[in-house]
Design an enzyme around this catalytic site. Structure first.
Site, PDB file in Angstrom:
ATOM      1  N   GLU A 140      41.731  32.480  31.958  1.00 13.39           N
ATOM      2  CA  GLU A 140      41.055  32.486  33.272  1.00 13.39           C
ATOM      3  C   GLU A 140      41.770  31.477  34.149  1.00 13.39           C
ATOM      4  O   GLU A 140      41.192  30.469  34.554  1.00 13.39           O
ATOM      5  CB  GLU A 140      39.575  32.106  33.128  1.00 13.39           C
ATOM      6  CG  GLU A 140      38.808  32.981  32.157  1.00 13.39           C
ATOM      7  CD  GLU A 140      37.330  32.622  32.041  1.00 13.39           C
ATOM      8  OE1 GLU A 140      36.806  31.898  32.909  1.00 13.39           O
ATOM      9  OE2 GLU A 140      36.708  33.083  31.068  1.00 13.39           O
ATOM     10  N   GLU A 166      32.406  29.469  25.458  1.00 14.44           N
ATOM     11  CA  GLU A 166      31.863  28.183  25.917  1.00 14.44           C
ATOM     12  C   GLU A 166      30.749  27.606  25.034  1.00 14.44           C
ATOM     13  O   GLU A 166      29.671  27.283  25.523  1.00 14.44           O
ATOM     14  CB  GLU A 166      31.392  28.321  27.369  1.00 14.44           C
ATOM     15  CG  GLU A 166      32.522  28.759  28.280  1.00 14.44           C
ATOM     16  CD  GLU A 166      32.082  29.074  29.714  1.00 14.44           C
ATOM     17  OE1 GLU A 166      30.915  28.840  30.035  1.00 14.44           O
ATOM     18  OE2 GLU A 166      32.926  29.544  30.493  1.00 14.44           O
TER      19      GLU A 166
HETATM   20  O1  9MR Z   1      33.894  34.609  38.066  1.00 18.57           O
HETATM   21  C1  9MR Z   1      32.584  34.775  37.581  1.00 18.57           C
HETATM   22  C2  9MR Z   1      31.600  34.689  38.735  1.00 18.57           C
HETATM   23  O2  9MR Z   1      31.748  35.797  39.585  1.00 18.57           O
HETATM   24  C3  9MR Z   1      30.173  34.607  38.203  1.00 18.57           C
HETATM   25  O3  9MR Z   1      29.289  34.376  39.275  1.00 18.57           O
HETATM   26  C4  9MR Z   1      30.078  33.489  37.184  1.00 18.57           C
HETATM   27  C5  9MR Z   1      28.699  33.373  36.598  1.00 18.57           C
HETATM   28  O4  9MR Z   1      28.643  32.417  35.579  1.00 18.57           O
HETATM   29  O5  9MR Z   1      30.996  33.714  36.134  1.00 18.57           O
HETATM   30  C6  9MR Z   1      32.301  33.680  36.569  1.00 18.57           C
HETATM   31  O6  9MR Z   1      33.198  33.800  35.481  1.00 18.57           O
HETATM   32  C7  9MR Z   1      33.123  32.784  34.480  1.00 18.57           C
HETATM   33  C8  9MR Z   1      33.585  33.395  33.192  1.00 18.57           C
HETATM   34  O7  9MR Z   1      32.834  34.543  32.894  1.00 18.57           O
HETATM   35  C9  9MR Z   1      33.513  32.400  32.057  1.00 18.57           C
HETATM   36  N1  9MR Z   1      34.223  31.192  32.372  1.00 18.57           N
HETATM   37  C10 9MR Z   1      33.940  30.564  33.634  1.00 18.57           C
HETATM   38  C11 9MR Z   1      34.057  31.590  34.755  1.00 18.57           C
HETATM   39  C12 9MR Z   1      33.787  30.909  36.086  1.00 18.57           C
HETATM   40  O8  9MR Z   1      32.468  30.453  36.129  1.00 18.57           O
END
Ligand code: 9MR
Length: 378
Positions: free
Chosen positions: A260, A155
């Site tokens: 994802e 990102e």
């Molecule tokens: O699914 C993840 C969630 O449990 C966390 O709280 C969050 C914190 O930023 O991150 C989520 O996963 C992210 C992933 O690592 C990167 N892309 C976006 C995902 C959704 O936010």
């Protein structure tokens, strides 16, 4: 007990007829791409046997939803905690899965110390380079030969193609991305390396990511794939928009991974994003399906999910992995984003761990077409 009984009955009776449904997602898709899921530490223990059954029967690739992010792996400088990450990698090996690491360099879920000195001031470019190198070398080195691919940078580019103004960017400029790829490659020359991001179908972001891929390659750095996260909803993006980006990344000379994937079934009248800081406050009308998804909405959801799966299958020469961001609806991050406390239905398995219609349809169609292909070859 009174409260637990209905849940027990529901779980015991749930999808009993489908429990031994053969073949599974991973066998039906075997000659297309890996089919993966994101896991949390509690899902690895096996105590949740329904989740364990779904994970091991249907998926052949895993990625850690949170436990390999830098704030968990290195909460204080030089103090690494690998317990959950080790268990995650072991689980993948025990079940013969393609194990991806997520993620090395990301502006979010990062420990506070990473960018500052003892007085709280921004560190110099040199110190940041050294911290990045040490983090990447330690983490990638620990799982050398066991983790097959890493989301190296996550990102870093905005929808308009500009660089995200993260601290990595502020202190090191664009150079932090090539550096991260270089350090990861030095730590494990065999491991695949990926750039991963959301909203990857936006034309501005697409062009910038293609430029980045070409530049890394021109410098002789390794990049194997671009990860298109794919946190989508019922209203967008269109199949055509998404497909244009699959084609563009493939043309830039890398494989594509859908890293994802999930599709919210809820009203989403905002700009699509997976940026966790974009949280919006709760409103009842934004959470209309707390008692279950109405038949018509469910049919639409399954149809759109099927269209996406067909898109990925049509591009199986370029796509090497499709990973869902979670196992079943009840555990999805989307129940809390961008509004907390909603009941969403974004994954392939429902709250009772039963496959949704799209899963069985996909398996049936693929099995039939695999059979036709086999008899043609004879
Ligand atoms: O699914 C993840 C969630 O449990 C966390 O709280 C969050 C914190 O930023 O991150 C989520 O996963 C992210 C992933 O690592 C990167 N892309 C976006 C995902 C959704 O936010």
């Amino acid at each position: 007990m009174k409260r637990i009984l209905p849940i027990l009955i529901l779980l015991l009776s749930s999808c009993a007829s489908q429990k031994h449904y053969e073949p599974t997602l991973k066998s039906a898709l075997a000659d297309k791409f890996y089919i993966g899921t994101a896991l949390s530490p509690w899902q690895l223990t096996g105590r949740d046997s329904l989740a364990h059954d779904v994970i091991t029967r249907h998926f052949n690739a895993i990625v850690p939803e949170n436990c390999m992010k830098s704030m968990y792996l290195q909460p204080r400088e030089g103090e690494f905690r690998f317990r959950d990450a080790d268990a995650f990698v072991r689980f993948g090996e025990e079940h013969d899965m393609f194990v991806t690491g997520h993620c090395l360099i990301w502006h979010s879920q990062l420990p506070d110390w990473f960018f500052v000195d003892e007085a709280g001031r921004d560190v110099s470019p040199e110190v940041l380079r050294q911290r990045m190198r040490s983090h990447i070398t330690t983490v990638v080195g620990r799982y050398k030969g066991r983790i097959k691919g890493w989301d190296v940078v996550n990102e870093a580019i905005m929808e308009d193609g500009s660089y995200r103004k993260s601290k990595f960017y502020e202190i090191l400029g664009e150079e932090f991305i090539p550096l991260a790829f270089q350090y990861a490659h030095e730590a494990d020359p065999e491991v695949e390396l990926y750039y991963n991001d959301y909203n990857m179908y936006f034309p501005g972001k697409r062009e910038a990511v293609c430029r980045l891929v070409r530049e890394l390659k021109a410098r002789g750095l390794r990049i194997d794939a671009v990860g298109m996260q794919g946190h989508i909803d019922m209203f967008g993006p269109s199949i055509e928009e998404f497909e244009a980006s699959i084609n563009a990344y493939a043309e830039a000379g890398v494989k594509v991974m859908i890293t994802e994937f999930d599709m919210s079934a809820l009203p989403s009248p905002w700009h699509r994003s997976a940026n966790i800081s974009d949280t919006i406050s709760y409103e009842q009308r934004m959470n209309p399906y707390t008692q279950g998804l109405p038949e018509a909405v469910s049919a639409q959801w399954n149809e759109r999910m099927m269209q996406y799966m067909q898109l990925f299958i049509a591009h199986a020469d370029d796509i090497t992995r499709v990973t869902l961001w979670g196992v079943c609806d009840g555990n999805s991050w989307r129940n809390g984003f961008p509004i907390r406390g909603r009941t969403d239905y974004p994954l392939l398995f429902d709250r009772q761990y039963c496959p949704k219609p799209v899963v069985n349809q996909l398996i049936e169609e693929l099995t039939a077409s695999n059979k036709r292909a086999r008899s043609k070859r004879k």
